[in-house]
Every structure is written in structure tokens, then in C-alpha cells.
Design a protein around this motif. Sequence first.
Motif, short mmCIF file in Angstrom:
data_model
loop_
_atom_site.label_atom_id
_atom_site.label_comp_id
_atom_site.label_asym_id
_atom_site.label_seq_id
_atom_site.Cartn_x
_atom_site.Cartn_y
_atom_site.Cartn_z
N ILE A 47 0.84 -1.20 0.00
CA ILE A 47 0.00 0.00 0.00
C ILE A 47 0.87 1.24 0.00
CG2 ILE A 47 -1.64 1.33 1.37
CD1 ILE A 47 -2.82 -1.31 2.31
N LEU A 48 1.92 1.18 0.87
CA LEU A 48 2.79 2.36 0.96
C LEU A 48 3.53 2.57 -0.35
CD1 LEU A 48 4.21 1.94 4.54
CD2 LEU A 48 2.59 3.63 3.71
N ASP A 49 4.05 1.45 -0.91
CA ASP A 49 4.76 1.57 -2.19
C ASP A 49 3.84 2.15 -3.24
OD1 ASP A 49 7.00 0.65 -1.14
OD2 ASP A 49 6.88 -1.37 -1.96
N GLU A 50 2.61 1.58 -3.25
CA GLU A 50 1.63 2.02 -4.23
C GLU A 50 1.43 3.54 -4.09
OE1 GLU A 50 -2.71 0.71 -4.43
OE2 GLU A 50 -1.51 -1.13 -4.48
N ALA A 51 1.25 3.93 -2.82
CA ALA A 51 1.00 5.35 -2.57
C ALA A 51 2.17 6.18 -3.06
CB ALA A 51 0.77 5.60 -1.09
N SER A 52 3.40 5.68 -2.78
CA SER A 52 4.54 6.51 -3.19
C SER A 52 4.70 6.46 -4.70
CB SER A 52 5.81 6.07 -2.48
OG SER A 52 6.06 4.72 -2.74
N GLN A 53 4.34 5.28 -5.29
CA GLN A 53 4.40 5.20 -6.75
C GLN A 53 3.41 6.17 -7.38
OE1 GLN A 53 3.88 1.23 -8.14
NE2 GLN A 53 5.93 0.63 -7.51
N VAL A 54 2.20 6.17 -6.81
CA VAL A 54 1.18 7.07 -7.35
C VAL A 54 1.68 8.50 -7.29
CG1 VAL A 54 -1.08 8.07 -6.89
CG2 VAL A 54 -0.78 5.60 -6.86
N ARG A 55 2.33 8.83 -6.15
CA ARG A 55 2.85 10.19 -6.04
C ARG A 55 3.92 10.45 -7.09
NH1 ARG A 55 1.97 9.56 -0.60
NH2 ARG A 55 4.00 8.66 -0.20
N ALA A 56 4.79 9.44 -7.28
CA ALA A 56 5.86 9.61 -8.27
C ALA A 56 5.25 9.79 -9.66
CB ALA A 56 6.77 8.40 -8.25
N ARG B 197 3.83 13.13 -10.10
CA ARG B 197 4.87 14.13 -10.33
C ARG B 197 5.34 14.08 -11.78
NH1 ARG B 197 6.63 13.60 -5.09
NH2 ARG B 197 7.95 11.83 -5.49
N GLN B 198 5.55 12.82 -12.27
CA GLN B 198 5.98 12.68 -13.67
C GLN B 198 4.95 13.27 -14.61
OE1 GLN B 198 6.77 8.59 -14.44
NE2 GLN B 198 8.70 8.58 -13.31
N LEU B 199 3.69 12.99 -14.26
CA LEU B 199 2.61 13.46 -15.11
C LEU B 199 2.60 14.99 -15.18
CD1 LEU B 199 0.70 11.51 -16.44
CD2 LEU B 199 -1.05 12.20 -14.82
N GLU B 200 2.79 15.59 -14.01
CA GLU B 200 2.83 17.05 -13.99
C GLU B 200 3.96 17.57 -14.87
OE1 GLU B 200 3.15 18.67 -10.06
OE2 GLU B 200 1.32 17.61 -9.46
#
Lengths: 66, 921
Positions: free
Chosen positions: B643-652, B655-658
Motif C-alpha cells: 500500500i505504501l509503495d503504491e502510494a509513493s508510486q502514485v505520487r511519483a 509528479r511525472q505526469l505534472e
Amino acid sequence: MNRAIITGQRLAAVFLLGCVLFNYPLIALFNKPGELFDIPLLYLYLFGVWAVLIGLMALTIERRKD
Amino acid sequence: MLQGWVIASVSFAYLGVLFAIAYFGDKRADAGRSVIANPTIYALSLAVYCTTWTFYGSVGRAASTGIGFLPIYLGPTLMAGLWWFVMLKIIRISKANRITSIADFVSSRYGKSQLLGGLVTVIAVIGIIPYISLQLKAVSNSFTILLHYPEIVMPARAGAQPLLQDSALYIAMILAAFTILFGTRHLDATERHEGMVAAIAFESLVKLLAFLAVGIFVTFGIYNGFGDIFDRAELVPKLKSLMTVADTGASYGSWWSLTFLSMLSIMFLPRQFQIAVVENVNERHLARAIWLFPLYLLLINIFVLPIAVGGLLHFPDGSVDADTFVLTLPMAERQEALALFVFIGGLSAATGMVIVETIALSTMVCNDLVMPVLLRWKALRLQEEQDLSWLLLSIRRWAIAVILLLGYIYFRAAGEAYALVGIGLISFAAVAQFAPAIFGGIYWKGGTRQGAIAGLLAGFAVWIYTLLLPSFAKSGWLSLDFIREGLFGVALLKPQQLFGLTGLDEISHSLFWSMLANIGCYVAVSLRKRPDVVETSQGTLFVDVFRHTEGAERSRFWRGSAQVQDLLPLIGRFLGPERAREAFLAYARRRGLASLEQLQANADLVHFAETLLAGAIGGASARVMVASVVKEEPLGIDEVMNILDEASQVRAYSRQLEQKSRELEAATAELRAANERLKELDRMKDDFMSTVTHELRTPLTSIRAFSEILLEDPKTNLANRRKFLAIIVKETERLTRLINQVLDMAKIESGNAEWHTADIDLHEVIEESLAATSSLFGDKRIRLEKLLAEGVPRVRADRDRLIQVMLNLLANAVKFCDEDRGCVTVRLSAGSDAVRVDVEDNGPGIAEADQHTIFEKFRQVGDTMTAKPQGTGLGLPISRQIIEHFGGRLWVESNPGRGATFSFILPLNREGMGQEERTEK
């Protein structure tokens, strides 16, 4: 948020400045008998620095734009 | 005038005012118009840091160590600079988790551990009780001293009086009753006491004013200002030494360790945590407090040294305890009102501290010590009780009473063993033990429950051994041999010279060893094993609190099934059924649901219920209670990590998307600009085509017309024939010229033109051009002036092209010259880096607006609708292209009515020519 972080960093800088000014060896420079304006040197130095630090913090806080 | 009953009634009147303020504050809070929603009041309430220890004790300490009293106030000033990061984070975490005490904070961080919460509570209670007894002692002493007015009599040794005549006992009882009234009037899910905070802020004002009043009285009333006091002190060797710190490494060391200790205390004393974090109404209030609170400390300390020196000068025989100078100086000067005001100031310092501290401790004792035990005690059948809120309240009330009673007992037992300041520092050192677990907890995800327990236990044990037990020994409860000889006579175990460490004062010594043990065990044990599921999820929620304030993230760590019918009564049992129902209804409305029946018992609701409960009984107990009514599927550590990895991946990803979208925007803008440019070019091409065809049609039309005449009318006489044929030839020439120029232009623009570059003499070029146009000048009777400088250096260019430019400029000049007295001036001059040629006419000139357009293709000045164009409109653009090709510049200067000057310069230096060469074909 960025501005808030800058404010925080300025305050942290005041903290570090205070740590240096309130400790050995700087304090030893003023730790000698003698008076300035009739006030003992160390007493004047500590309260002076203290007031300046508070002034810096007040300036940082009250003049921020967020 | 200062009889006992006067003092007592003034004191009670003061307490009555306090209660009125608190009552008013609570009323306003219930009405939703908070009186404490104000940054200044928040900052003032933080000044609960200044207790009687400051009010009376600072002067005492200053009288013995001089300026050494200051670090205790410098530390908080420094720490305030870090509040922006640290305190804000703690406040945010506490609000998100409804944390109501420091024990709750630590236990929540390390996996909602009841054991840890209990441990913190025990440390806090043991550490703080001497501090509370200090307040009792101060109030009781000051009362006794004031009672003997006008004589100044030091109070007898505490404990010497019979129990029932001891004022401290009554003071403790009154304070207990008062605190119970203040702090436990009702149970609040957030544990906030707005009325109490308002009263504390008022008390801060009172004690500051009282202290300043004494300070001003002593400094300016008894003596003649600061200078006078210090001058007198100069004359007494013992006083002179107070103005400086002993110039040894040890005294600088203890200066630093006291600063450090007070930096930690301002964060972790239970009363500071209560006021700064739990009672905080709005995070934004913190900003003002960052500078206002240190300012308060500065003000209350300015007069400490003058009072101390003044007192020592006034009572030189040492018969008066320096801790009482604040009170005894006004008394010695017969200032009854001021003495009474000082007593009230001291009372406010004591009551403020006692009220907040015991409320904070009672919350901890109730939530982290008593409730966990009661809830596990099956025989009590608490699980079946419908409403436990009365139980919570009464536990807290009893806790308050017991804590104050313990404080009183310590006061009776410890007596005069320590000066006021000594006791305060022992308490500071105890709460400093929370620092590693809390700082580690909010910045390091790797800290584990076992690590925190090990660290706290180790630090606490060292504190007991090096500070508490020696203080007991000094009070006569233990044999002093233990200090002098060491435990079991082993010298290395001397509690105040542990392992032979000497050269530090007892506080620094204890602080060093306890911090070493605390941090060492915390880090070492934490690193020994990976944090488990709850520790990982709580660690993430605490450390990354600024990323997940929404609460949506936290419920992701829960999986299971629940029923609203189970949750609601559970909350109701602790908060009262009515309040629980209201809270649930409010929650439902926020979700856009009309009634409780529509609520889904999902992870969010379970989380909401647990947080609500945590506010009342603490995080650890709330966890246990909620777990008892819902079915939970435990998450594996891998799942949590996922879950944590997923959350940090989503954040990453986001960021990439932005980043990508920013790049895309930039590219779009570029494309749009390019497109505009293309459209412009396309339009220009269309314009060009239509202009060219228009220009071609004019001569063609006349050629065709005259040819038709000649064809259809064979009888045209010879003279006319010749005339027509001449026109046809002229128009054909014009056509040819036009086509040549268009082709020329196209070639130059596309870079396909042929250039024959050589070193040429502009002199020759001009003379040749003039020769070629001499017939034009002759025809129009135009005067020619030549101002050609001699010895002009050669320039590198194409001779034929330059002649083309000159011919063009000369033809233009002739064309637009004054009709009657035409005059054309040609000038050649050389500068340091360029050669300049001017061709000046005295015609009508060119309007400012037209001076740019004449260099555009097919643009001719003048109204093309009425006047016949006098050229192709390509001459100047081509000339400019040629000059620019050789690195030069062609421009016009003109004032309408005074002729026009066309000028060009060609550079002398050869730099840049290389570039030109490359474009040649």
C-alpha cells in the motif's frame, strides 16, 4: 507552501544564529568584568542578542506574505 | 493591614475572578464564539512555562549563580525558531489522530501500544510530582512570610508544623477542587478546555505584571536604576562575581546543557504539550507565539538580576532566603499593596502550573494507566455498561486529587533539601527522556515500539539513579554513603560521578548519561528488527503527516467488516449516547446522507469512530475497544508495504505526469507560434502572388493593346507605328526586368543566389554606377554632388551586386528628386570598422510611418490607386538583402519635405564572412 518553507528556513537560521551567539566560545568574549552604559557586559550582551533574535523572528513572521 | 483573613479573601477573590473567566470562556466556546481563538492569547497561555520556579526561584538562582539563571529561558527562545517545523508537525499529527496527551502521542506513534502509553505516564507522573510540590511550597512559604508582616521571618522547616496547621495542605486541597472544577466539568472528545486556557492566559498577564512591578520598584524605587544597582554590586567582591560566568570549561558545559534541557522541556513538559498542542485552536496561532512567547520570557527576566543584587545588598547577613526576595524586598520597604500584589502574582504562577499540569497528567493517568487496566479486568463487567462517561470523569477527578496529594506528601517529606530551582531541573531532566522517542517518531519511520520502550526505560533508569535517588539521599531518606561511596561501595557506580565522570554539574552529568542510554537503546533496538504492520502504518502517518491530512489514506490500512449498530453504542458508552449520536449524524451529513440508517460501516467510518474514541480514552485503548466490536482481517506486513509503495508510486507518477504536462504545454505553445508564423508566411505568399500577377498584367495589357492596334489597323502611319512599337519594347523590357527581379529575390531569399565575392573598391563601384546613370541625371537636369573620401579600404563583396544596389538607390533618388532644382548628393566615408555610402535627394521625403514599409516587397510610397507606380517595388528589398548578405545594413533617414537619405554600411573586418561564404553556391 513554498513561502511557508522559506519562512521556516529563515526561522531555523535564527535558531542556528542563536545557538552560536548564546554559547561558548562567543559568550566567553563578553564574559569579563566591566560595564557598558553602567550595565555589566555579559548581561547587556545576552539581553541584547536575545532582543535581536526576537526581533528577527517577529520580522520573519509578521512580514511574510502567506 | 495584612492579616490572614485579608490575604485569604484577596486570594479567594482572585480565584473567583479566574473561575469567572473560565466560565465565561466555556460559555463562549459552547456558543461557538471562542475567546481563545486569538494568537496573542495562545502565546500568553504558553507562558504557563513560567511557574513559581520562575517567579520566586529565578531570583534565588541568580543570587547564587548570577547570570546562570538565564539558559532556562534562552533554550525555549531558540526552540521557538524550530517550532515552525517541529511544533507544527506535532500539532498536525495530534489533530489528525485526536491525540490528547504526550503519552497518547508516543503510544499512538509506536503502534498504539498500551504498554508504552503507561510507561510515559509513569515517567511523567514521577518526574512532575516534585515540581508540583514545589508550587505548593512556594505558595505556602509566601503566605507564611506575608502573614508575619511587617516582620520578615523565614518560614519554619516544612513538616515541622502539625498537619492540620500546615497551609500547604489547604492550598493543595483548594487547588485540587479548583482544578476538578476547571478541567473535568464535562467530557470532551477533543479534551480541550477553552475556559481554562482563557484563565491561564489571564494568569500569565498577572504574574508578568506583578514581577515587573517588583522589578521596577526595586530598580527605580529602592535604587536609582540599573546603573546604580550594578555600581554598588561592583564594590562587593561576592556580588561582582555574579555578573560573569565562571571562566571554566565546566561552567560553559553546564550553560549549554541547561539551554539544551530547557529546549526539550518547552516541547515535552506535559503542561506545555497540553497548552501548545492539545489546546491549540488553530495552527496559524503558532506563528505569533514563535516571537511573542520569547518576548514574554525576556520581559519577565529583565529584572531578575537587579532584584537578586538588590536583595543581597539589602539583606547582607544572609538571614533572608534569596528565593523570597521578590516578596521580602517590598515588605522591607513597607509596601503592603505591592507585597500583596506579588503574592497574587506568585499564586497565579502556581495555580496556572498546577491546573494545567494536573489536567494533563490526569488525562494520561486515566487514558493510559487506569482505563486499560479496568477494561481488561473482566470481573468488573465494564463491557456491559451502557454509559462509561461518568467513569472516565470520576477517574480523572480522582487522578487530580491523588496527584496533588502526592505532591503534598513529597513536599512534607522532601522539605528544604533543595532550593526551588533544583527541583525544577530534576523534572526537566525527566521529561527530556521523551525527546528521542518523539523526535525519532516524527522524522524516522524506522523507530519501533521495542526501541522506544527500551530507550525510555534506559533513560528513565539512569535518571532515577543519577538524579532522583541522590535527591532522596540529600533529603535524608537514603544513606548518603550511596552517593559518596557508590552503590555497594563500587566507586565507578557513584551516582553523580558515574564511571568516574567528573567535571560536570549533577544535571549535565545526568542528562549526558541518560540521553546516551536513551538514544542508544532506542536506535539500537529499533534497528534490530523491521517495524511490524501497525508500526509501519502509524510511522508513515506520523512522519508523512503533511502528505496525508485527508484521512483517506489512513483507512486504507484497515480491512474487515463492521456494523453501525455495534460502533455507535460503543462510542456512546464513553462519550454518552447523545453526543455519540450527534457526532455520527454530523459525520453522515458531511457525506451527504440524511440519516444514520444510510451510513455504511466501511473502513472510513471505523476509522472515524476510532479517532472519536481516541479523543476520550486515548489511542491505544480506542484501538482495543474498536477491535472488540468489528471483525478485522489483519493485513500482512507485505500488504502494508505494498500500500505504501503504491502510494509513493502514485505520487511519483503524478509528479511525472505534472512534469510531462508542463513539457506538453511548452511544446504546444511552440507549435502554436510556429503555426502562426506559417499562416503569416502563407498570407505573405498569397499577397506576393497576387501583387506579382498584378504587376505582370499591367505591362502585358499595354503590350497586347498596342499589338492589337498594329495587327488590326494596317493603315497606321509609320510615325505612330514606331511610337507603338517603342512602347511595346519598353513594356517588354519592364516585364523582363520585373521577372528578373522576382527571380532574383526568390533566389536570394532561398539562398540559391550566385555570389562572386572579391575585394572591391567602393570608389570604383560608385563611379561606374554614376556613369551608368549619367543619362538619367542629364534628362532630368539634376545636379550631382560627389563627396567621396579618398583611400577608402576595400571591402569584400560582389561587385555586380553592389552596382545593382547603387543603381537602384540612384534611380530612386532621381525619381523622387525635386522637379525644378533637383540635387542628389553621394557620399562615401570610412569609419574604423565599416565603410558608409549615403545617397541623398531633396525630394518630398518619406513619412515616418512609411520608412519601414518601403523595404517590404511591392510596397511603394504614395497612393497606388491614383498615381502610377514608378517602379517594381522590389528594388529596395533586394538591395537590403544584398547589403545584409555581406554583413552590412541599409536604412533610410528622412524628414518629410526635406528629402531622404538612403545609407548603407559594409563591415571592414573579415569576421563573419566565413558564414557568408558557406551560403554561397
